[in-house]
Scaffold this active site. Structure first.
Site, PDB file in Angstrom:
ATOM      1  N   HIS A 121     -11.700  -4.646   9.851  1.00 31.35           N
ATOM      2  CA  HIS A 121     -12.258  -4.468   8.504  1.00 31.35           C
ATOM      3  C   HIS A 121     -13.527  -3.620   8.501  1.00 31.35           C
ATOM      4  O   HIS A 121     -14.318  -3.718   7.564  1.00 31.35           O
ATOM      5  CB  HIS A 121     -12.593  -5.829   7.880  1.00 31.35           C
ATOM      6  CG  HIS A 121     -11.436  -6.501   7.200  1.00 31.35           C
ATOM      7  ND1 HIS A 121     -10.417  -7.109   7.892  1.00 31.35           N
ATOM      8  CD2 HIS A 121     -11.128  -6.658   5.893  1.00 31.35           C
ATOM      9  CE1 HIS A 121      -9.551  -7.631   7.030  1.00 31.35           C
ATOM     10  NE2 HIS A 121      -9.960  -7.364   5.812  1.00 31.35           N
ATOM     11  N   GLU A 145       0.822  -1.213   0.000  1.00 32.66           N
ATOM     12  CA  GLU A 145       0.000   0.000   0.000  1.00 32.66           C
ATOM     13  C   GLU A 145       0.851   1.256   0.000  1.00 32.66           C
ATOM     14  O   GLU A 145       0.575   2.211  -0.725  1.00 32.66           O
ATOM     15  CB  GLU A 145      -0.946   0.012   1.211  1.00 32.66           C
ATOM     16  CG  GLU A 145      -2.135  -0.925   1.108  1.00 32.66           C
ATOM     17  CD  GLU A 145      -1.804  -2.369   1.407  1.00 32.66           C
ATOM     18  OE1 GLU A 145      -0.650  -2.664   1.777  1.00 32.66           O
ATOM     19  OE2 GLU A 145      -2.699  -3.227   1.275  1.00 32.66           O
TER      20      GLU A 145
HETATM   21  C1  LIG Z   1      -2.682  -4.804   4.088  1.00 35.87           C
HETATM   22  C2  LIG Z   1      -3.763  -5.597   3.407  1.00 35.87           C
HETATM   23  N1  LIG Z   1      -3.980  -5.439   2.065  1.00 35.87           N
HETATM   24  C3  LIG Z   1      -4.948  -6.158   1.441  1.00 35.87           C
HETATM   25  C4  LIG Z   1      -5.728  -7.040   2.151  1.00 35.87           C
HETATM   26  C5  LIG Z   1      -6.832  -7.859   1.448  1.00 35.87           C
HETATM   27  N2  LIG Z   1      -6.357  -9.248   1.341  1.00 35.87           N
HETATM   28  C6  LIG Z   1      -6.673 -10.154   2.283  1.00 35.87           C
HETATM   29  S1  LIG Z   1      -5.905 -11.604   2.030  1.00 35.87           S
HETATM   30  C7  LIG Z   1      -5.145 -11.067   0.635  1.00 35.87           C
HETATM   31  C8  LIG Z   1      -4.218 -11.976  -0.123  1.00 35.87           C
HETATM   32  C9  LIG Z   1      -3.034 -12.368   0.693  1.00 35.87           C
HETATM   33  O1  LIG Z   1      -2.312 -13.375   0.055  1.00 35.87           O
HETATM   34  P1  LIG Z   1      -1.222 -14.241   0.790  1.00 35.87           P
HETATM   35  O2  LIG Z   1      -0.346 -13.396   1.640  1.00 35.87           O
HETATM   36  O3  LIG Z   1      -0.534 -15.050  -0.258  1.00 35.87           O
HETATM   37  O4  LIG Z   1      -2.045 -15.182   1.776  1.00 35.87           O
HETATM   38  P2  LIG Z   1      -3.153 -16.261   1.399  1.00 35.87           P
HETATM   39  O5  LIG Z   1      -4.458 -15.546   1.423  1.00 35.87           O
HETATM   40  O6  LIG Z   1      -2.824 -16.837   0.074  1.00 35.87           O
HETATM   41  O7  LIG Z   1      -3.096 -17.252   2.487  1.00 35.87           O
HETATM   42  C10 LIG Z   1      -5.519  -9.759   0.365  1.00 35.87           C
HETATM   43  C11 LIG Z   1      -5.055  -8.998  -0.817  1.00 35.87           C
HETATM   44  C12 LIG Z   1      -5.491  -7.141   3.547  1.00 35.87           C
HETATM   45  N3  LIG Z   1      -6.232  -7.915   4.330  1.00 35.87           N
HETATM   46  N4  LIG Z   1      -4.500  -6.444   4.145  1.00 35.87           N
END
Ligand SMILES: Cc1ncc(C[n+]2csc(CCOP(=O)(O)OP(=O)(O)O)c2C)c(N)n1
Ligand SMILES: [Mg+2]
Lengths: 341, 337
Positions: free
Chosen positions: A145, A76
């Site tokens: 959230h 971000e």
């Molecule tokens: C700082 C932030 N940005 C965006 C999000 C929205 N978001 C939640 S999970 C996710 C994907 C994360 O991927 P990863 O780290 O690979 O974990 P996974 O969900 O695959 O276990 C996103 C973009 C968030 N929760 N926090």
């Protein structure tokens, strides 16, 4: 009838209307911006291949390609900063931060760069950047959230803060925002995305300088914005059933605040309730209340009241969350208290 | 029994094998139950399932001591269960009930348990990493021999927090295991669409953090690599990064149209289901019987059915308690002031 009433009446009688969800209205604004100006591009997490985390940008990748509908990594701070740099160098970026909750990771860029560079450079560098983000609670997403921090951002000089509540506003405000030479933050209350409404097919940029009276009455002024507008209108209906006529003001822009519309209403009603999904302490509701005190103290027949979110990190359990958020019953009760009935 | 892995032989006895399989089955059943409850609108909010990734929780977490610490993400049901937070407490939390492990304040993404030293699911991607640096620092300063394990996804590696925390942990030689669950996607963003250097061992090298990549679909491979990592950390050598290569079989959260990946790719990964493949190996080696596996399955189903009953029977927190625990020792009246 003032100009805002005219605008509403026009919308209602427009000959060609179409039904859109709030999400589709926001998408129409984005598509138009991308089509109209080569300098505009959309950038953010999952705006492209995923279609936007709220499906707002669905289909735009196919239409405009990956250069202009640009997926970013989860960084971000980095991509908001890149938006500022691109704006400084002649582009008109629209940066999407999934939700206001995650914008906190980019707060440094927003506050220390976007909002200050114009001043620090002695007027040499302006930042024509638009940052969009979803806001608000009510969807059982718990404490991390469900924030409503638009009032917080309204604390910062150098920024303009927009809170569209209607379909026409969410569609048309982006256009106006992109014409602004300085950074504009647009907060879209996520609870509104699935809501449908009729809007005129023909449209143009909407004014972002003025609040709008969404319903007129002479007994009490209800001041709100964003997701709380609909609860407030519902409360106004209930009050009407008790013979109380409420003036409902949709602020639309939290910075700069349109004091004049608020003061004009209070001069007629002598009573006010502020409804804000943000927290009470230090919130935008405090700011509005204080401005009324400073300017319209002798017009008031009763203390100004506020209906805000409870001072608690948003709980997950539905009954607790609903208890924490402003509700119609609370708005009605506050209005009746200030009226003394 | 000795099973030959790509790197080295791993020895597992019958009881241990049953325990590993049983843990994976519990996690799978818990999450299948969550999915059903979500469809029935009895569980709400965001619910991120780790179905497909169970070998990581089952292989790694039992190696920790009760004093070790875990910081997790919103995809933490498996971590919580493997750590010993009861299915009852986890399920009641899904229901938003007072007996939930976070008293209904957290929901799926925020399971907490102080006694288990489980510092919660954190729903800000990368948000848990600085916390873990803090707990590891506290242990180091207090000369405690504990290890903190911080789980995070492949997507979190793009966050500044990952880089800041790798650097700090290495600089301060903190007892911190960076456990990266690489399931190839961050929501709909494939790893190679987001990261120029997709090899996290190279990234770790940039911070002088020793690292290893392991097949996260193989519970024994996870366990042996995790043991090496934990031994290294506990010996006072500083942090370690373990990349657990895995795959989530379900949507990112409860539902997404999966526009970002091939159905075929998903099917291929399902061939490597950590439960089925492990069960098959055990059967082939004659270590367990079909009946025993079936027994484990049934036990998991019974446990989760009981957890649902427990959660349903649990009361709701009275609304009067809404503002409790904003400050630790204030009454609700004081909180409102
Ligand atoms: C700082 C932030 N940005 C965006 C999000 C929205 N978001 C939640 S999970 C996710 C994907 C994360 O991927 P990863 O780290 O690979 O974990 P996974 O969900 O695959 O276990 C996103 C973009 C968030 N929760 N926090
Ligand atoms: Mg991932």
């Amino acid at each position: 009838m003032n100009s805002t009433h005219v605008a509403l009446a026009e919308a209602a009688t427009a000959q060609t209307t179409t039904r859109l969800t709030f999400r589709e209205a926001a998408r129409a604004g984005l598509r138009d911006a991308l089509a109209r100006d080569e300098r505009v591009f959309l950038m953010g997490e999952d705006v492209g291949h995923y279609g936007g985390c709220f499906a707002v940008s669905l289909g735009l990748l196919a239409e405009f390609g990956p250069e202009r509908v640009r997926d970013t990594p989860l960084s971000e701070s980095a991509f908001v900063g890149a938006g500022i740099g691109a704006a400084l160098a002649g582009m008109r970026p629209i940066v999407e931060i999934m939700t206001v909750n995650f914008s906190l990771l980019a707060l440094d860029q927003i506050l220390n760069n976007a909002a200050t560079i114009l001043h620090m450079s002695g007027g040499q560098f302006n930042v024509p950047l638009v940052i969009r983000m979803a806001t608000g609670g009510g969807r059982q997403l718990a404490a991390q959230h469900s924030h409503s921090l638009e009032g917080w951002y309204a604390h910062i000089p150098g920024l303009r803060v927009l809170t569209p509540a209607t379909h026409e506003d969410v569609r048309g405000m982006l256009w106006t925002a992109l014409e602004d030479p300085d950074p504009v933050l647009i907060f879209e209350n996520a609870a509104l995305y699935p809501v449908e409404a009729s809007v005129p097919v023909e449209w143009s940029p909407v004014d972002i300088d003025h609040a709008v009276v969404r319903r007129s009455g002479s007994d009490v002024t209800l001041i709100t914005y964003g997701g709380s507008l609909y609860k407030t209108l519902q409360a106004a209906d209930e009050l009407a059933a008790h013979g109380i006529q409420a003036d409902v003001i949709d602020l639309r822009t939290l910075r700069p605040l349109d004091d004049a519309t608020i003061f004009e209403s209070i001069a007629r009603t002598h009573r006010a309730v502020i409804i804000d999904e943000g927290w009470r302490s230090g919130g935008i509701s405090a700011e509005i209340g204080m401005r009324i005190m400073e300017n319209r103290f002798y017009d008031l027949d009763a203390p100004v009241e506020r209906v805000c979110s409870a001072e608690v990190p948003m709980p997950y359990a539905a009954h607790l969350e609903q208890a924490a958020l402003p509700q119609v019953a609370g708005i009605v009760a506050a209005a009746r208290r200030v009226i003394g009935g | 029994m000795t099973i030959q892995l790509s790197h080295e032989p791993v020895t597992v006895d019958r009881d241990h094998a049953l325990q590993l399989l049983g843990e994976m089955l519990r996690i799978r059943r818990f999450e299948e139950t969550c999915a059903e409850l979500y469809m029935a609108a009895r569980v709400r909010g965001f619910v991120h399932l780790c179905i497909g990734q169970e070998a990581i929780s089952a292989g790694l977490i039992p190696l920790l001591t009760p004093e070790d610490r875990i910081v997790s993400t919103y995809r933490e049901h498996g971590h919580a269960l493997a750590r010993g937070i009861s299915a009852n407490a986890c399920m009641a939390e899904m229901f938003g009930k007072v007996d939930g492990c976070s008293r209904g304040r957290g929901g799926s993404m925020h399971l907490f348990d102080a006694q288990k030293r489980f510092y919660g699911g954190n729903a800000i991607v990368g948000g848990g990493l600085p916390l873990a640096v803090g707990t590891a620092l506290a242990d180091k300063l207090q000369h405690e021999p504990n290890v903190t394990v911080c789980f995070f996804g492949d997507g979190a590696v793009a966050e500044g927090e990952f880089h800041e925390c790798m650097n700090l942990a290495a600089l301060w030689r903190l007892p911190l295991l960076f456990a990266c669950e690489n399931n190839l996607y961050a929501m709909g963003t494939a790893l190679e669409r987001a990261q120029a250097q997709t090899d996290r061992l190279v990234k770790a090298a940039g911070y002088h953090v020793p690292a290893e990549s392991v097949d996260g679909m193989d519970v024994l491979a996870v366990a042996s690599a995790a043991q090496r990592a934990i031994d290294f950390i506990r010996a006072g050598n500083g942090p370690y990064l373990l990349e657990l290569r895995t795959y989530r079989f379900r949507a990112h959260s409860m539902y997404d149209p999966e526009l970002y990946r091939d159905k075929q790719e998903v099917e291929q990964w399902k061939q490597r289901d950590p439960i089925d493949t492990f069960a098959a190996r055990l059967l082939q080696a004659g270590l367990v019987t079909d009946a025993e596996i079936e027994q484990l399955r049934q036990a998991a189903a019974d446990e989760m059915a009981a957890a649902v009953a427990f959660a349903e029977a649990s009361p709701l927190e009275p609304v009067e308690q809404l503002t409790r625990w904003v400050y630790s020792d204030a009454t609700p009246e004081e909180q409102e002031r």
